[in-house]
Design a protein around this motif. Structure first.
Motif, PDB file in Angstrom:
ATOM      1  N   UNK A 338     -51.835 -19.915 -19.346  1.00 15.92           N
ATOM      2  CA  UNK A 338     -51.282 -19.546 -18.052  1.00 15.92           C
ATOM      3  C   UNK A 338     -49.853 -20.068 -17.907  1.00 15.92           C
ATOM      4  N   UNK A 339     -49.623 -21.298 -18.368  1.00 17.73           N
ATOM      5  CA  UNK A 339     -48.284 -21.869 -18.262  1.00 17.73           C
ATOM      6  C   UNK A 339     -47.289 -21.071 -19.091  1.00 17.73           C
ATOM      7  N   UNK A 340     -47.681 -20.681 -20.301  1.00 22.71           N
ATOM      8  CA  UNK A 340     -46.802 -19.861 -21.139  1.00 22.71           C
ATOM      9  C   UNK A 340     -46.522 -18.523 -20.478  1.00 22.71           C
ATOM     10  N   UNK A 341     -47.553 -17.948 -19.851  1.00 17.64           N
ATOM     11  CA  UNK A 341     -47.374 -16.661 -19.187  1.00 17.64           C
ATOM     12  C   UNK A 341     -46.411 -16.783 -18.016  1.00 17.64           C
ATOM     13  N   UNK A 342     -46.575 -17.850 -17.213  1.00 23.02           N
ATOM     14  CA  UNK A 342     -45.683 -18.049 -16.069  1.00 23.02           C
ATOM     15  C   UNK A 342     -44.250 -18.251 -16.542  1.00 23.02           C
ATOM     16  N   UNK A 343     -44.063 -19.031 -17.602  1.00 18.09           N
ATOM     17  CA  UNK A 343     -42.723 -19.251 -18.130  1.00 18.09           C
ATOM     18  C   UNK A 343     -42.114 -17.945 -18.645  1.00 18.09           C
ATOM     19  N   UNK A 344     -42.966 -17.097 -19.224  1.00 20.77           N
ATOM     20  CA  UNK A 344     -42.478 -15.804 -19.688  1.00 20.77           C
ATOM     21  C   UNK A 344     -42.035 -14.938 -18.504  1.00 20.77           C
ATOM     22  N   UNK A 345     -42.756 -15.038 -17.373  1.00 17.74           N
ATOM     23  CA  UNK A 345     -42.348 -14.303 -16.176  1.00 17.74           C
ATOM     24  C   UNK A 345     -41.044 -14.864 -15.611  1.00 17.74           C
ATOM     25  N   UNK A 346     -40.907 -16.188 -15.668  1.00 15.77           N
ATOM     26  CA  UNK A 346     -39.648 -16.796 -15.241  1.00 15.77           C
ATOM     27  C   UNK A 346     -38.504 -16.301 -16.127  1.00 15.77           C
ATOM     28  N   UNK A 347     -38.784 -16.158 -17.420  1.00 15.80           N
ATOM     29  CA  UNK A 347     -37.763 -15.638 -18.335  1.00 15.80           C
ATOM     30  C   UNK A 347     -37.307 -14.256 -17.886  1.00 15.80           C
ATOM     31  N   UNK A 348     -38.280 -13.413 -17.536  1.00 10.13           N
ATOM     32  CA  UNK A 348     -37.940 -12.070 -17.107  1.00 10.13           C
ATOM     33  C   UNK A 348     -37.146 -12.101 -15.806  1.00 10.13           C
ATOM     34  N   UNK A 349     -37.546 -12.971 -14.880  1.00 12.16           N
ATOM     35  CA  UNK A 349     -36.852 -13.089 -13.603  1.00 12.16           C
ATOM     36  C   UNK A 349     -35.395 -13.496 -13.835  1.00 12.16           C
ATOM     37  N   UNK A 350     -35.193 -14.532 -14.685  1.00 12.14           N
ATOM     38  CA  UNK A 350     -33.831 -15.001 -14.953  1.00 12.14           C
ATOM     39  C   UNK A 350     -33.008 -13.930 -15.665  1.00 12.14           C
ATOM     40  N   UNK A 351     -33.654 -13.200 -16.574  1.00  8.40           N
ATOM     41  CA  UNK A 351     -32.945 -12.162 -17.314  1.00  8.40           C
ATOM     42  C   UNK A 351     -32.463 -11.063 -16.369  1.00  8.40           C
ATOM     43  N   UNK A 352     -33.340 -10.628 -15.453  1.00  7.62           N
ATOM     44  CA  UNK A 352     -32.978  -9.559 -14.529  1.00  7.62           C
ATOM     45  C   UNK A 352     -31.907 -10.021 -13.547  1.00  7.62           C
ATOM     46  N   UNK A 353     -31.839 -11.331 -13.318  1.00  9.17           N
ATOM     47  CA  UNK A 353     -30.793 -11.874 -12.452  1.00  9.17           C
ATOM     48  C   UNK A 353     -29.488 -12.102 -13.207  1.00  9.17           C
ATOM     49  N   UNK A 354     -29.487 -11.862 -14.536  1.00 10.00           N
ATOM     50  CA  UNK A 354     -28.281 -12.025 -15.337  1.00 10.00           C
ATOM     51  C   UNK A 354     -28.048 -13.430 -15.851  1.00 10.00           C
ATOM     52  N   UNK A 355     -29.004 -14.326 -15.612  1.00 12.19           N
ATOM     53  CA  UNK A 355     -28.860 -15.717 -16.078  1.00 12.19           C
ATOM     54  C   UNK A 355     -29.506 -15.821 -17.448  1.00 12.19           C
ATOM     55  N   UNK A 356     -28.792 -15.399 -18.489  1.00 16.36           N
ATOM     56  CA  UNK A 356     -29.388 -15.303 -19.816  1.00 16.36           C
ATOM     57  C   UNK A 356     -29.670 -16.672 -20.435  1.00 16.36           C
ATOM     58  N   UNK A 357     -28.826 -17.652 -20.141  1.00 14.68           N
ATOM     59  CA  UNK A 357     -29.048 -18.978 -20.712  1.00 14.68           C
ATOM     60  C   UNK A 357     -30.355 -19.582 -20.193  1.00 14.68           C
ATOM     61  N   UNK A 358     -30.567 -19.475 -18.886  1.00 21.75           N
ATOM     62  CA  UNK A 358     -31.817 -19.980 -18.312  1.00 21.75           C
ATOM     63  C   UNK A 358     -33.008 -19.170 -18.835  1.00 21.75           C
ATOM     64  N   UNK A 359     -32.824 -17.872 -18.993  1.00 25.99           N
ATOM     65  CA  UNK A 359     -33.896 -17.035 -19.531  1.00 25.99           C
ATOM     66  C   UNK A 359     -34.270 -17.484 -20.933  1.00 25.99           C
ATOM     67  N   UNK A 360     -33.265 -17.838 -21.743  1.00 23.62           N
ATOM     68  CA  UNK A 360     -33.547 -18.316 -23.100  1.00 23.62           C
ATOM     69  C   UNK A 360     -34.327 -19.630 -23.070  1.00 23.62           C
ATOM     70  N   UNK A 361     -33.983 -20.508 -22.122  1.00 23.98           N
ATOM     71  CA  UNK A 361     -34.686 -21.794 -22.017  1.00 23.98           C
ATOM     72  C   UNK A 361     -36.157 -21.582 -21.680  1.00 23.98           C
TER      73      UNK A 361
END
Length: 393
Positions: A338-361
Motif C-alpha cells: 500500500x505504501x509503494x502504491x501511495x508513493x506511486x500515486x504521489x509520483x503521478x501527482x507531482x509529475x502532472x504538476x510539473x515537479x519532476x524532481x519530486x516525482x523522481x524522489x
C-alpha cells in the motif's frame, strides 16, 4: 552460587536485576540435565511469577479494566508527574508458558505477543507467534479459536504480500467455520479472501470463490457481512476492468449496508460506487457520491480509493488532501504494498504538476519498497514510471 556462575562465564547480567545464560548451548545443557518434567514446571513457575510482577496482566485476562498510572495518581493530593508503568513482557511470558504445561496461558500470551509484534511492525516475529498459536489450538481441539487465529495470520501474510499462503490459511479458517456451522464467520473470511484475490490480481478466481457464498447470503437477507462480500466483489470486477458489473456490486453493497446499519461497509461501498461511476464517465453522479462518502471515509481508513475517484474526475487539488491522509495510514499500517502504491500515486501527482524532481524522489522510494518485498507486477509499473521520468529529465 551466582558469583561462581558469573565468574565461570556461564551467566551474564541482564539489566540491573537479572541474569541469563551466556550462550544458548549452556541453557540447553542445563535444561537437558533438569529433565523435561522439572523444566516444564520451572517455566510455569517463572510465568506465574512474572504475572504477579505485572498485576495488570491478570486483570486484563479476567476482562477487568486496568487503571492507568495517570488515573491512579489523579486522586492523590500531590501532583507529582506520573511514573509510566513498565510494559508487560508478553513475549517473555509467551516464551515461558509455551514451555510449561499451562497451555491456556501459553495461548493467551502467544496471541498477545503476536499482536504486540505486529503493532511494532515486527511482522516476522508476529507470524511466528501466530503460527505457534494455531498449532497449539489445533492440538487442543479449539476449532473456533484456531480459525480466528488463522484469520489474523492470513491478514498478516497479506500485508507481507504472501498472497498464496494467505489464501491457504484463510481457506482453512473458512473450512473450520463451515464445519462448526458458523455461517457469519464463513462469510466474513470469504470476503477477506476476495480482497486478497483483488490484490493478487486474480479476479476470476476471486469472483468464482465469492459466487456460492453470495447465493447463500441472498437466500437469508441481512446476514452480517453480506455487504462485505459485495464490496470484495466490486473490487474484483474493478481489477477485471468490468466497471459496469463493479458498479452493480457496489450499489448492492451500499443497499445492504444501509439496511444493516453497517457504517464501515457503507463507506467502503460508496467509495467504490463513486469510483465506478467516474470511471464509466458519469462524473456528476460520481462526484455527488464522493461528497456523500467523504464524511464516512475516516471510519474505514480508506482514502486511497477516494483519491483515485477524485483523480479520475481531474480534481487534483482535492485529491491531494486525501492522498496525504492515505500516506499517513499506509505508514501506520506498515503495509509495504500500500505504501509503494501511495508513493506511486504521489509520483503521478507531482509529475502532472510539473515537479519532476519530486516525482523522481517518490518513484525511487516506491521502487525501493517494491524491490524489498518483491511484487513483480507492481515493480514493473514503478520501474516504467521511473524510467520515463529519467528520460524526460
Amino acid at each position: 552460587a551466582l558469583d561462581t556462575l558469573l565468574a565461570a562465564g556461564l551467566l551474564i547480567e541482564d539489566g540491573g536485576d537479572g541474569y541469563r545464560f551466556s550462550h544458548d548451548l549452556i541453557r540447553d545443557v542445563v535444561e537437558a540435565k533438569l529433565g523435561a518434567a522439572r523444566c516444564s514446571a520451572l517455566h510455569g513457575r517463572i510465568g506465574v511469577a512474572l504475572e504477579h510482577l505485572f498485576p495488570g496482566l491478570q486483570a486484563a485476562r479476567a476482562g477487568e479494566e486496568v487503571p492507568s498510572p495517570q488515573q491512579v495518581l489523579a486522586g492523590k493530593q500531590d501532583r507529582e508527574p506520573p511514573v509510566p508503568a513498565p510494559a508487560p513482557p508478553v513475549e517473555l511470558l509467551a516464551y515461558h508458558f509455551a514451555r510449561s504445561d499451562d497451555a491456556e496461558s501459553a495461548n493467551v500470551y502467544l496471541e498477545r505477543a503476536a499482536e504486540s509484534a505486529q503493532a511494532r511492525f515486527a511482522v516476522s516475529a508476529a507470524e511466528d507467534y501466530f503460527r505457534r498459536l494455531v498449532g497449539n489450538l489445533d492440538r487442543l481441539g479449539h476449532r473456533r479459536r484456531s480459525a480466528a487465529a488463522r484469520e489474523k495470520l492470513g491478514s498478516l501474510l497479506t500485508v507481507k504480500l504472501r498472497y498464496e499462503e494467505a489464501l491457504d490459511v484463510l481457506g482453512e479458517a473458512v473450512q473450520i467455520y463451515a464445519a462448526v456451522g458458523d455461517a457469519e464467520s464463513q462469510m466474513r473470511v470469504t470476503a477477506q479472501m476476495g480482497l486478497v484475490h483483488a490484490r493478487k490480481r486474480t479476479p476470476d478466481d476471486g469472483i468464482a470463490l465469492l459466487r456460492p457464498m453470495l447465493v447463500l447470503a441472498e437466500s437469508e437477507p441481512l446476514l452480517p457481512h453480506t455487504a462485505a462480500l459485495y464490496v470484495a466483489l466490486a473490487d474484483l470486477f474493478f481489477v477485471a476492468q468490468k466497471y459496469g458489473e463493479g458498479l452493480v456490486a457496489a450499489e448492492r453493497a451500499a443497499q445492504l449496508a444501509r439496511q444493516a446499519g453497517d457504517q464501515p461497509a457503507l463507506a467502503s461501498a460508496e467509495i467504490r460506487r463513486a469510483t465506478a461511476l467516474i470511471t464509466l464517465g458519469h462524473h456528476d453522479d460520481g462526484l455527488r457520491a464522493l461528497e456523500a462518502a467523504s464524511p464516512r471515509v475516516e471510519t474505514v481508513g480508506d482514502p486511497t480509493s477516494l483519491f483515485n475517484a477524485f483523480r479520475s474526475a481531474g480534481f487534483m487539488a482535492t485529491s491531494k488532501d486525501y492522498l496525504d491522509r492515505a500516506l499517513e495510514i499506509a505508514k501506520a499500517l506498515g503495509d509495504p504494498a500500500q505504501l509503494a502504491f501511495i508513493l506511486a500515486l504521489w509520483r503521478q501527482h507531482a509529475f502532472m504538476a510539473g515537479d519532476w524532481e519530486r516525482a523522481r524522489q517518490y518513484a525511487d522510494q516506491a521502487v525501493g519498497l517494491v524491490r524489498q518485498v518483491g511484487e513483480v507486477a507492481m515493480a514493473g509499473q514503478s520501474l516504467v514510471g521511473l524510467g520515463v521520468l529519467r528520460i524526460l529529465a
